[in-house]
Design an enzyme around this catalytic site. Structure first.
Site, short mmCIF file in Angstrom:
data_model
loop_
_atom_site.label_atom_id
_atom_site.label_comp_id
_atom_site.label_asym_id
_atom_site.label_seq_id
_atom_site.Cartn_x
_atom_site.Cartn_y
_atom_site.Cartn_z
N PHE A 10 0.83 -1.20 0.00
CA PHE A 10 0.00 0.00 0.00
C PHE A 10 0.86 1.25 0.00
CE2 PHE A 10 -2.61 -3.21 2.05
CZ PHE A 10 -3.89 -2.99 1.55
N ASP A 11 0.47 2.21 -0.81
CA ASP A 11 0.97 3.57 -0.64
C ASP A 11 0.36 4.09 0.65
OD1 ASP A 11 2.04 6.21 -1.39
OD2 ASP A 11 -0.07 6.70 -1.72
N LEU A 12 0.89 5.20 1.16
CA LEU A 12 0.43 5.74 2.44
C LEU A 12 -0.54 6.90 2.24
CD1 LEU A 12 1.24 5.13 5.50
CD2 LEU A 12 2.57 7.23 5.33
N ASP A 168 -2.89 5.80 -4.84
CA ASP A 168 -3.79 6.88 -5.29
C ASP A 168 -3.15 7.76 -6.35
OD1 ASP A 168 -3.26 9.87 -3.48
OD2 ASP A 168 -1.95 8.14 -3.37
#
Length: 218
Positions: A10-12, A168
Protein backbone atom coordinates in the site's frame (compact mmCIF):
# COMPACT_ATOMS: atom_id res chain seq x y z
CA UNK A 1 -8.60 -12.39 -9.32
CA UNK A 2 -7.80 -15.67 -7.58
CA UNK A 3 -6.58 -16.64 -4.15
CA UNK A 4 -2.99 -16.77 -5.41
CA UNK A 5 -2.41 -13.27 -3.97
CA UNK A 6 -0.12 -13.59 -0.95
CA UNK A 7 0.71 -9.94 -0.26
CA UNK A 8 -0.65 -6.44 -0.75
CA UNK A 9 1.54 -3.35 -0.80
CA UNK A 10 0.00 0.00 0.00
CA UNK A 11 0.97 3.57 -0.64
CA UNK A 12 0.43 5.74 2.44
CA UNK A 13 -0.80 9.29 1.84
CA UNK A 14 -4.10 9.54 0.01
CA UNK A 15 -4.45 5.75 -0.12
CA UNK A 16 -4.82 4.36 3.39
CA UNK A 17 -4.35 7.57 5.36
CA UNK A 18 -6.22 10.79 4.68
CA UNK A 19 -3.36 13.25 4.90
CA UNK A 20 -4.47 15.28 1.90
CA UNK A 21 -5.33 18.48 3.75
CA UNK A 22 -2.24 18.20 5.95
CA UNK A 23 -0.03 17.95 2.86
CA UNK A 24 -1.73 20.84 1.10
CA UNK A 25 -1.52 23.12 4.15
CA UNK A 26 2.14 22.19 4.66
CA UNK A 27 2.96 23.14 1.08
CA UNK A 28 1.08 26.42 1.28
CA UNK A 29 2.93 27.31 4.48
CA UNK A 30 6.38 26.37 3.14
CA UNK A 31 5.83 28.20 -0.15
CA UNK A 32 4.40 31.41 1.26
CA UNK A 33 6.10 34.40 -0.42
CA UNK A 34 7.87 31.94 -2.78
CA UNK A 35 5.09 31.23 -5.28
CA UNK A 36 2.70 33.68 -6.99
CA UNK A 37 -0.38 34.86 -5.04
CA UNK A 38 -2.67 32.78 -7.26
CA UNK A 39 -0.88 29.52 -6.33
CA UNK A 40 -3.54 27.24 -4.78
CA UNK A 41 -4.24 23.65 -3.79
CA UNK A 42 -5.17 22.94 -7.42
CA UNK A 43 -1.53 23.48 -8.37
CA UNK A 44 -0.41 21.01 -5.70
CA UNK A 45 -2.76 18.07 -6.20
CA UNK A 46 -1.45 16.78 -9.58
CA UNK A 47 2.06 16.17 -8.24
CA UNK A 48 1.09 14.64 -4.89
CA UNK A 49 2.85 11.29 -4.59
CA UNK A 50 6.17 12.54 -5.94
CA UNK A 51 9.08 12.99 -3.51
CA UNK A 52 8.81 16.13 -1.39
CA UNK A 53 12.13 17.49 -2.64
CA UNK A 54 11.00 17.09 -6.26
CA UNK A 55 7.67 18.82 -5.65
CA UNK A 56 9.26 21.78 -3.90
CA UNK A 57 11.73 22.20 -6.76
CA UNK A 58 8.83 22.10 -9.20
CA UNK A 59 6.72 24.64 -7.34
CA UNK A 60 9.50 27.06 -6.43
CA UNK A 61 11.57 26.84 -9.62
CA UNK A 62 14.66 26.47 -7.42
CA UNK A 63 17.31 23.75 -7.35
CA UNK A 64 18.20 24.27 -3.70
CA UNK A 65 15.09 23.76 -1.56
CA UNK A 66 16.49 22.51 1.74
CA UNK A 67 14.99 25.49 3.58
CA UNK A 68 11.58 24.79 2.06
CA UNK A 69 11.83 21.12 3.02
CA UNK A 70 12.57 22.14 6.61
CA UNK A 71 9.64 24.58 6.67
CA UNK A 72 7.30 21.94 5.23
CA UNK A 73 8.33 19.28 7.72
CA UNK A 74 8.06 21.64 10.68
CA UNK A 75 4.42 22.49 10.02
CA UNK A 76 3.63 18.95 8.87
CA UNK A 77 4.78 17.50 12.18
CA UNK A 78 3.14 20.25 14.21
CA UNK A 79 -0.29 19.77 12.60
CA UNK A 80 -0.02 16.00 12.08
CA UNK A 81 -2.46 14.72 14.69
CA UNK A 82 -4.97 17.47 13.95
CA UNK A 83 -5.46 16.34 10.36
CA UNK A 84 -4.46 12.67 9.95
CA UNK A 85 -6.97 9.81 9.97
CA UNK A 86 -7.40 6.47 8.23
CA UNK A 87 -9.76 6.34 5.27
CA UNK A 88 -13.06 4.48 5.87
CA UNK A 89 -12.79 0.69 6.35
CA UNK A 90 -8.99 0.60 6.05
CA UNK A 91 -8.47 -0.73 9.58
CA UNK A 92 -11.07 -3.43 8.99
CA UNK A 93 -9.46 -4.42 5.70
CA UNK A 94 -5.98 -4.63 7.21
CA UNK A 95 -7.28 -6.86 9.99
CA UNK A 96 -9.08 -9.16 7.56
CA UNK A 97 -6.04 -9.44 5.29
CA UNK A 98 -3.77 -10.37 8.19
CA UNK A 99 -6.28 -12.88 9.57
CA UNK A 100 -6.30 -14.52 6.12
CA UNK A 101 -2.50 -14.79 6.14
CA UNK A 102 -2.00 -12.14 3.46
CA UNK A 103 1.12 -10.06 4.11
CA UNK A 104 0.94 -6.26 4.17
CA UNK A 105 3.69 -3.85 3.16
CA UNK A 106 3.98 -0.09 2.82
CA UNK A 107 5.73 1.67 -0.09
CA UNK A 108 5.86 5.45 0.27
CA UNK A 109 7.81 8.53 -0.77
CA UNK A 110 7.62 9.86 2.80
CA UNK A 111 10.43 9.73 5.32
CA UNK A 112 10.37 7.00 7.98
CA UNK A 113 9.65 9.35 10.88
CA UNK A 114 6.29 10.56 9.60
CA UNK A 115 5.44 7.23 7.98
CA UNK A 116 5.69 5.28 11.21
CA UNK A 117 4.11 8.07 13.24
CA UNK A 118 1.08 8.10 10.96
CA UNK A 119 0.68 4.32 10.90
CA UNK A 120 0.85 4.13 14.68
CA UNK A 121 -1.49 7.08 15.15
CA UNK A 122 -4.29 5.55 13.06
CA UNK A 123 -3.77 2.02 14.40
CA UNK A 124 -2.36 0.33 11.29
CA UNK A 125 1.26 -0.25 12.24
CA UNK A 126 0.65 -3.58 13.96
CA UNK A 127 -0.77 -5.12 10.79
CA UNK A 128 2.28 -4.40 8.62
CA UNK A 129 4.76 -7.23 8.07
CA UNK A 130 7.87 -6.64 10.22
CA UNK A 131 10.42 -4.63 8.26
CA UNK A 132 8.09 -4.18 5.29
CA UNK A 133 7.92 -0.39 5.34
CA UNK A 134 9.86 1.05 2.40
CA UNK A 135 10.33 4.82 2.58
CA UNK A 136 12.16 7.29 0.40
CA UNK A 137 15.15 6.91 2.73
CA UNK A 138 15.47 3.22 1.81
CA UNK A 139 15.93 3.60 -1.95
CA UNK A 140 18.02 5.49 -4.46
CA UNK A 141 15.25 5.72 -7.06
CA UNK A 142 11.79 6.40 -5.63
CA UNK A 143 8.46 5.76 -7.33
CA UNK A 144 7.67 5.78 -10.25
CA UNK A 145 10.82 3.66 -10.48
CA UNK A 146 10.08 0.03 -9.54
CA UNK A 147 12.94 -0.09 -6.99
CA UNK A 148 10.77 0.56 -3.89
CA UNK A 149 8.23 -2.07 -4.92
CA UNK A 150 10.94 -4.62 -5.66
CA UNK A 151 12.55 -3.89 -2.31
CA UNK A 152 9.24 -4.56 -0.57
CA UNK A 153 8.89 -7.83 -2.47
CA UNK A 154 12.34 -8.90 -1.30
CA UNK A 155 11.45 -8.11 2.31
CA UNK A 156 8.08 -9.84 2.27
CA UNK A 157 9.28 -12.75 0.15
CA UNK A 158 6.57 -12.88 -2.50
CA UNK A 159 6.73 -12.92 -6.28
CA UNK A 160 5.35 -10.05 -8.37
CA UNK A 161 2.49 -12.18 -9.67
CA UNK A 162 1.50 -13.01 -6.07
CA UNK A 163 1.33 -9.34 -5.07
CA UNK A 164 -0.89 -6.29 -5.51
CA UNK A 165 0.06 -2.62 -5.09
CA UNK A 166 -2.67 -0.19 -4.02
CA UNK A 167 -2.18 3.54 -4.57
CA UNK A 168 -3.79 6.88 -5.29
CA UNK A 169 -1.17 8.35 -7.63
CA UNK A 170 0.12 7.81 -11.13
CA UNK A 171 3.55 7.03 -9.68
CA UNK A 172 2.08 4.16 -7.63
CA UNK A 173 0.55 2.57 -10.71
CA UNK A 174 3.69 3.07 -12.77
CA UNK A 175 5.98 1.62 -10.09
CA UNK A 176 3.72 -1.41 -9.63
CA UNK A 177 3.46 -2.16 -13.32
CA UNK A 178 7.19 -1.70 -13.87
CA UNK A 179 7.83 -4.24 -11.10
CA UNK A 180 5.33 -6.70 -12.54
CA UNK A 181 2.92 -6.27 -9.65
CA UNK A 182 -0.83 -5.95 -10.11
CA UNK A 183 -1.76 -2.27 -9.87
CA UNK A 184 -4.84 -1.12 -7.98
CA UNK A 185 -6.06 2.48 -7.80
CA UNK A 186 -8.43 4.02 -5.27
CA UNK A 187 -11.45 6.00 -6.39
CA UNK A 188 -11.02 8.47 -3.51
CA UNK A 189 -7.77 9.74 -5.02
CA UNK A 190 -7.66 13.51 -5.40
CA UNK A 191 -6.30 12.91 -8.90
CA UNK A 192 -9.52 11.22 -9.92
CA UNK A 193 -10.34 7.69 -11.02
CA UNK A 194 -9.98 8.53 -14.72
CA UNK A 195 -6.34 9.56 -14.31
CA UNK A 196 -5.51 6.26 -12.60
CA UNK A 197 -7.27 4.23 -15.27
CA UNK A 198 -5.52 6.13 -18.05
CA UNK A 199 -2.10 5.43 -16.57
CA UNK A 200 -2.80 1.69 -16.48
CA UNK A 201 -4.43 0.73 -13.18
CA UNK A 202 -5.78 -2.81 -13.54
CA UNK A 203 -8.42 -2.38 -10.85
CA UNK A 204 -10.13 0.50 -9.04
CA UNK A 205 -11.40 0.27 -5.45
CA UNK A 206 -14.41 2.36 -4.45
CA UNK A 207 -14.25 1.02 -0.91
CA UNK A 208 -11.18 -0.59 0.68
CA UNK A 209 -13.31 -3.68 1.31
CA UNK A 210 -13.50 -4.16 -2.49
CA UNK A 211 -10.00 -5.54 -2.05
CA UNK A 212 -11.42 -8.76 -0.55
CA UNK A 213 -12.64 -9.99 -3.92
CA UNK A 214 -9.29 -9.24 -5.56
CA UNK A 215 -7.36 -11.34 -3.05
CA UNK A 216 -9.82 -14.25 -3.03
CA UNK A 217 -11.57 -13.58 0.28
CA UNK A 218 -15.01 -13.36 -1.33
Amino acid sequence: MTNTIKAVLFDLDGTIMDTNELIIQSFLFALKDIVPPDFTREHIIPSMGLPLFTQLQLFSGREQVEDLVSAYREVNLRLHDEYVKAFPNVNEAFLKLREAGIKIGIVTTKIRLTTERGLRYVGLYEYVEPGAIVTIEDVTRPKPDPEPVRRALDIIGTKPEETLMVGDSVVDIQAAEAAGVGSVGVAWSLKGERVLRECGARHILRDMRDLYALVGLE
